[in-house]
Design a protein around this motif. Structure first.
Motif, PDB file in Angstrom:
ATOM      1  N   LYS A 128       0.828  -1.204   0.000  1.00 41.15           N
ATOM      2  CA  LYS A 128       0.000   0.000   0.000  1.00 41.15           C
ATOM      3  C   LYS A 128       0.862   1.254   0.000  1.00 41.15           C
ATOM      4  CE  LYS A 128      -3.741  -2.288   2.561  1.00 41.15           C
ATOM      5  NZ  LYS A 128      -4.521  -2.308   3.825  1.00 41.15           N
ATOM      6  N   ALA A 129       1.937   1.218   0.788  1.00 38.40           N
ATOM      7  CA  ALA A 129       2.819   2.389   0.859  1.00 38.40           C
ATOM      8  C   ALA A 129       3.556   2.615  -0.455  1.00 38.40           C
ATOM      9  CB  ALA A 129       3.812   2.202   2.003  1.00 38.40           C
ATOM     10  N   VAL A 130       4.050   1.538  -1.065  1.00 37.02           N
ATOM     11  CA  VAL A 130       4.774   1.672  -2.338  1.00 37.02           C
ATOM     12  C   VAL A 130       3.838   2.159  -3.431  1.00 37.02           C
ATOM     13  CG1 VAL A 130       6.044   0.410  -4.109  1.00 37.02           C
ATOM     14  CG2 VAL A 130       6.482  -0.063  -1.696  1.00 37.02           C
ATOM     15  N   THR A 131       2.607   1.637  -3.463  1.00 41.81           N
ATOM     16  CA  THR A 131       1.620   2.084  -4.452  1.00 41.81           C
ATOM     17  C   THR A 131       1.281   3.555  -4.270  1.00 41.81           C
ATOM     18  OG1 THR A 131       0.695  -0.154  -4.481  1.00 41.81           O
ATOM     19  CG2 THR A 131      -0.663   1.606  -5.407  1.00 41.81           C
ATOM     20  N   ALA A 132       1.326   4.024  -3.010  1.00 42.63           N
ATOM     21  CA  ALA A 132       1.038   5.433  -2.735  1.00 42.63           C
ATOM     22  C   ALA A 132       2.179   6.356  -3.132  1.00 42.63           C
ATOM     23  CB  ALA A 132       0.724   5.611  -1.255  1.00 42.63           C
ATOM     24  N   GLY A 133       3.319   5.787  -3.541  1.00 45.00           N
ATOM     25  CA  GLY A 133       4.411   6.611  -4.047  1.00 45.00           C
ATOM     26  C   GLY A 133       5.606   6.735  -3.138  1.00 45.00           C
ATOM     27  N   ILE A 134       5.643   6.016  -2.017  1.00 50.32           N
ATOM     28  CA  ILE A 134       6.793   6.092  -1.107  1.00 50.32           C
ATOM     29  C   ILE A 134       7.937   5.253  -1.659  1.00 50.32           C
ATOM     30  CG2 ILE A 134       7.600   5.550   1.226  1.00 50.32           C
ATOM     31  CD1 ILE A 134       4.866   6.152   2.259  1.00 50.32           C
ATOM     32  N   ASN A 135       9.143   5.789  -1.564  1.00 49.35           N
ATOM     33  CA  ASN A 135      10.327   5.096  -2.079  1.00 49.35           C
ATOM     34  C   ASN A 135      10.554   3.807  -1.293  1.00 49.35           C
ATOM     35  OD1 ASN A 135      13.118   4.298  -2.506  1.00 49.35           O
ATOM     36  ND2 ASN A 135      13.373   6.272  -3.504  1.00 49.35           N
ATOM     37  N   PRO A 136      10.580   2.652  -1.961  1.00 51.90           N
ATOM     38  CA  PRO A 136      10.729   1.381  -1.226  1.00 51.90           C
ATOM     39  C   PRO A 136      12.080   1.232  -0.528  1.00 51.90           C
ATOM     40  CG  PRO A 136      10.824   1.018  -3.598  1.00 51.90           C
ATOM     41  CD  PRO A 136      10.399   2.437  -3.411  1.00 51.90           C
ATOM     42  N   ILE A 137      13.126   1.878  -1.042  1.00 56.83           N
ATOM     43  CA  ILE A 137      14.435   1.795  -0.390  1.00 56.83           C
ATOM     44  C   ILE A 137      14.390   2.494   0.960  1.00 56.83           C
ATOM     45  CG2 ILE A 137      16.879   2.328  -0.592  1.00 56.83           C
ATOM     46  CD1 ILE A 137      15.880   0.232  -2.566  1.00 56.83           C
ATOM     47  N   ILE A 138      13.765   3.681   0.994  1.00 54.97           N
ATOM     48  CA  ILE A 138      13.624   4.405   2.265  1.00 54.97           C
ATOM     49  C   ILE A 138      12.712   3.626   3.204  1.00 54.97           C
ATOM     50  CG2 ILE A 138      12.800   6.554   3.310  1.00 54.97           C
ATOM     51  CD1 ILE A 138      13.572   8.003   0.761  1.00 54.97           C
ATOM     52  N   LEU A 139      11.697   2.998   2.646  1.00 66.04           N
ATOM     53  CA  LEU A 139      10.777   2.189   3.445  1.00 66.04           C
ATOM     54  C   LEU A 139      11.527   1.030   4.108  1.00 66.04           C
ATOM     55  CD1 LEU A 139       7.659   2.495   3.746  1.00 66.04           C
ATOM     56  CD2 LEU A 139       7.444   0.630   2.114  1.00 66.04           C
ATOM     57  N   ARG A 140      12.404   0.421   3.354  1.00 64.20           N
ATOM     58  CA  ARG A 140      13.179  -0.701   3.893  1.00 64.20           C
ATOM     59  C   ARG A 140      14.100  -0.247   5.024  1.00 64.20           C
ATOM     60  NH1 ARG A 140      17.963  -4.013   0.740  1.00 64.20           N
ATOM     61  NH2 ARG A 140      18.320  -5.579   2.352  1.00 64.20           N
ATOM     62  N   LYS A 141      14.705   0.918   4.894  1.00 65.27           N
ATOM     63  CA  LYS A 141      15.565   1.429   5.969  1.00 65.27           C
ATOM     64  C   LYS A 141      14.771   1.635   7.251  1.00 65.27           C
ATOM     65  CE  LYS A 141      18.946   3.779   2.995  1.00 65.27           C
ATOM     66  NZ  LYS A 141      19.538   5.091   2.615  1.00 65.27           N
ATOM     67  N   GLY A 142      13.565   2.171   7.122  1.00 67.75           N
ATOM     68  CA  GLY A 142      12.730   2.356   8.300  1.00 67.75           C
ATOM     69  C   GLY A 142      12.363   1.034   8.954  1.00 67.75           C
ATOM     70  N   ILE A 143      12.095   0.022   8.134  1.00 67.74           N
ATOM     71  CA  ILE A 143      11.770  -1.310   8.665  1.00 67.74           C
ATOM     72  C   ILE A 143      12.965  -1.891   9.418  1.00 67.74           C
ATOM     73  CG2 ILE A 143      11.251  -3.691   7.998  1.00 67.74           C
ATOM     74  CD1 ILE A 143       9.528  -2.580   5.742  1.00 67.74           C
ATOM     75  N   GLN A 144      14.150  -1.774   8.841  1.00 65.54           N
ATOM     76  CA  GLN A 144      15.338  -2.345   9.466  1.00 65.54           C
ATOM     77  C   GLN A 144      15.672  -1.666  10.786  1.00 65.54           C
ATOM     78  OE1 GLN A 144      18.104  -1.860   6.201  1.00 65.54           O
ATOM     79  NE2 GLN A 144      17.818  -3.967   5.501  1.00 65.54           N
ATOM     80  N   LYS A 145      15.562  -0.335  10.838  1.00 66.08           N
ATOM     81  CA  LYS A 145      15.831   0.381  12.086  1.00 66.08           C
ATOM     82  C   LYS A 145      14.837  -0.018  13.174  1.00 66.08           C
ATOM     83  CE  LYS A 145      17.936   4.537  10.048  1.00 66.08           C
ATOM     84  NZ  LYS A 145      17.807   6.022   9.870  1.00 66.08           N
TER      85      LYS A 145
END
Length: 648
Positions: free
Chosen positions: A200-217
């Motif tokens: 849902k977040a990627v479809t909304a236009g959020i950069n998946p690389i930045i999303l992955r960094k947030g998940i890892q932290k």
């Protein structure tokens, strides 16, 4: 389309000519004149146009015709592209190296569909009121199981693209199973939630690389918090609670596992075996167990049980082959004076050496028994060294220069009791080498941690168990084979859960710990992330509430209502799905190993974050036209050529 070349036209003409000749040959119109009518004329018989042609020869000719037609189609495709190979051939075969590529949203959607297919089948087993899943088997009876990783491994979808997602989530379940031994259903469920929220977040236009960094932290922070709140296992009651929860609330299985651990302790080993009865039971093997028996039945001193049993024997441990009795004479003379029984463990004892030992035993000169060294190769030396350390013996090895002639009484080991059977030997230790055994166990554990081989790790665990506290064998009984397999899987999960709990402690179960972290550590998790990374943190926090909601759903209660009731409460407060009450999970005995919770978060977030960053999916394509049965084409050809008849 480009005009066909003269050579291509000639090739097609020759192909068509040969095909027409074959069709004429096979046609009933070419047959000889029909014979006069007979009583059996109504029955369709083999045509008489070529009576010497066997059925398989006719089949071969028809298949040859089909091959010629296919070659003609390939030539036509080549000609239509102006002499170039078509970029998208009309026939694609995976075995010939043809692949298909999906891009962007389509590629991620295919992976998501595969993950959802597995997770939807697995998550129904979560909790004390979770359902079972039936697995069909190609051979034997179907299995009815409640084990997440077993279900996940059996799923194989027809759609190749979706099946890539299936394999990824299978990797999550397998990793959790190998590392923690339990929590595979939770890992699969968390993977599904993270992927669905992330899509849902990627479809909304959020950069998946930045999303992955947030998940890892966020995951790194939450794992540290679980380490802080975990509680060390201190009693057998807690072991029973862990085992009961891991077996989906089966108190009888929990008691059996508790009985096993009470006897063998933390360093012992527990195995699961099939029983010939309907009840579950535990058998114990005390002391150091060696899977070798006496070399000669003349060593037996208990004829009724066919055993050789010694009290307080001396023990010789060597990796040398003994075939010359003169090598043992100095030691045997000393043993005759000492009048103590002797156990010899050697690579082998043959010839006159074995005969001399048997004669002395039968004459009553010396109580002696000999066995072969256990294991093979390097593992044999390791096991012999274990025996030497446990008994206090000096390992008479060729590589260290200790010969049999130089062995003295001081170099022999001791034990409280030795029981030698036809196929195995048990050494009950006297406890004088406890400190040396602890050091040896620590050394073996370090070796196990440094190896990547699963086989070596299993053997190291067996050695530790044999040195430390013995082996407990859980005998599982059931009325049917299907029930037996299900119970064995539950026992294995519970044993792994107990091991994990002893390693890193326990936390409140029933999804209460993860839901508490999602609510109480929200602000701290957000503070670690910047900008769009916070959306990744939000995805993880929402996913952590999924286990509690799913446990409630499987119990027939609205998961969102249960979650709203538990959030904001003290640590450990949760929903007891077995009784459908809200209470302190630790006090109620509903606890989970901290290692299982950590492995579930760690592995699910790793795979899910990588899926969200996927932009292309490459997989082999299978064309339905290429996979059709050749016999179907033959039947169609037979109908066209009037060959619809029965053979004699």
């Amino acid at each position: 389309a480009a005009p066909a070349s003269p050579s291509a036209r000639r090739g097609r003409a020759r192909t068509a000519c040969l095909r027409d000749r074959l069709m004429v040959f096979l046609s009933p119109s070419a047959a000889a004149p029909a014979a006069p009518a007979s009583p059996s004329a109504g029955r369709r018989r083999r045509p008489a146009f070529f009576p010497n042609v066997a059925p398989f020869a006719t089949t071969t000719l028809v298949l040859l015709c089909l091959v010629l037609q296919q070659q003609q189609q390939q030539v036509s495709a080549f000609v239509l592209t102006g002499g170039r190979t078509p970029t998208r051939p009309t026939s694609l075969r995976a075995e010939e190296g043809y692949t298909r590529v999906l891009f962007g949203e389509e590629s991620r959607r295919a992976l998501q569909d595969g993950i959802n297919a597995v997770a939807d089948a697995v998550k129904v087993t979560l909790g004390p009121k979770g359902r079972n899943v039936v697995l069909e088997r190609e051979y034997g009876v179907p299995e009815i199981v409640n084990d997440g990783v077993t279900i996940a491994r059996d799923i194989d979808l027809e759609d190749t693209a979706m099946n890539v997602g299936v394999k990824l989530v299978q990797e999550v379940a397998s990793k959790s199973d190998s590392k923690a031994g339990d929590g595979t259903t939770t890992s699969t469920l968390l993977t599904q939630e993270i992927v669905n929220q992330g899509m849902k977040a990627v479809t909304a236009g959020i950069n998946p690389i930045i999303l992955r960094k947030g998940i890892q932290k966020s995951v790194t922070f939450l794992i540290e918090e679980i380490h802080k709140i975990s509680k060390k296992v201190e009693s057998t009651e807690e072991i029973m609670q862990i085992a009961t929860v891991a077996t989906s609330g089966n108190a009888v299985m929990g008691q059996v596992i508790t009985k096993a651990y009470e006897k063998i302790g933390e360093t012992g080993s527990t195995t699961v075996e099939e029983s010939q009865t309907l009840a579950d039971d535990v058998e114990f093997t005390e002391g150091l167990n060696v899977d070798r028996g006496f070399l000669s039945p003349y060593f037996v001193n208990d004829q009724e049980r066919q055993l050789c049993e010694f009290e307080s024997p001396k023990i010789l441990v060597t990796d040398q082959k003994i075939d010359n009795v003169n090598d043992l004479v100095p030691l045997l003379e000393e043993m005759v004076k000492l009048k103590d029984p002797l156990l010899i463990i050697a690579e082998d004892i043959v010839g006159e050496a074995l005969s001399a030992l048997v004669v002395n035993k039968m004459r009553g000169v010396l109580d002696v028994v000999a066995i072969k060294a256990p294991g093979f190769g390097n593992r044999r030396k390791d096991l012999l060294q274990d025996i030497a350390v446990a008994t206090g013996a000096t390992f008479a090895a060729q590589e260290v220069g200790v010969s049999l002639e130089s062995v003295t009484l001081e170099m022999l080991g001791t034990a409280e009791r030795v029981v030698v059977g036809k196929e195995e030997t048990t050494l009950v230790l006297d406890g004088t080498q406890a400190e040396a055994i602890e050091k040896r166990i620590s050394q073996i554990q370090v070796e196990a941690e440094n190896t990547d081989s699963t086989y070596d790790k299993e053997k190291a665990e067996e050695r530790v168990a044999s040195l430390g506290g013995g082996i407990a064998r859980i005998k599982v009984g059931a009325a049917t084979e299907t029930e037996l397999k299900d119970k064995k899987l539950r026992y294995e999960d519970a044993l792994n859960a107990v091991k994990s709990a002893m390693e890193l402690g326990v936390v409140p179960g029933g999804g209460a710990t993860l839901a508490w972290l999602a609510h109480e550590k929200k602000n701290e998790t957000y503070a670690l992330c910047e900008g769009e990374e916070q959306r990744g943190a939000d995805i993880i926090l929402k996913a952590l509430t999924a286990p509690m909601r799913q446990i409630a759903e499987n119990a027939g209660v609205d998961g969102d209502v249960v979650l709203a009731r538990c959030q904001g409460q003290e640590f450990g407060f949760g929903f007891n799905a077995a009784t459908e009450t809200y209470e302190d999970m630790m006090a109620a005995g509903i606890i989970d190993p901290a290692k299982v919770a950590i492995a579930a978060i760690e592995h699910s977030s790793s795979i899910a974050a990588l899926i969200l960053t996927t932009e292309a999916l490459v997989y082999p394509e299978e064309d339905d036209e290429d996979l059709e049965d050749p016999l179907d084409s033959f039947e169609d050809m037979a109908d066209m050529s009037g060959m619809d008849y029965e053979w004699d």
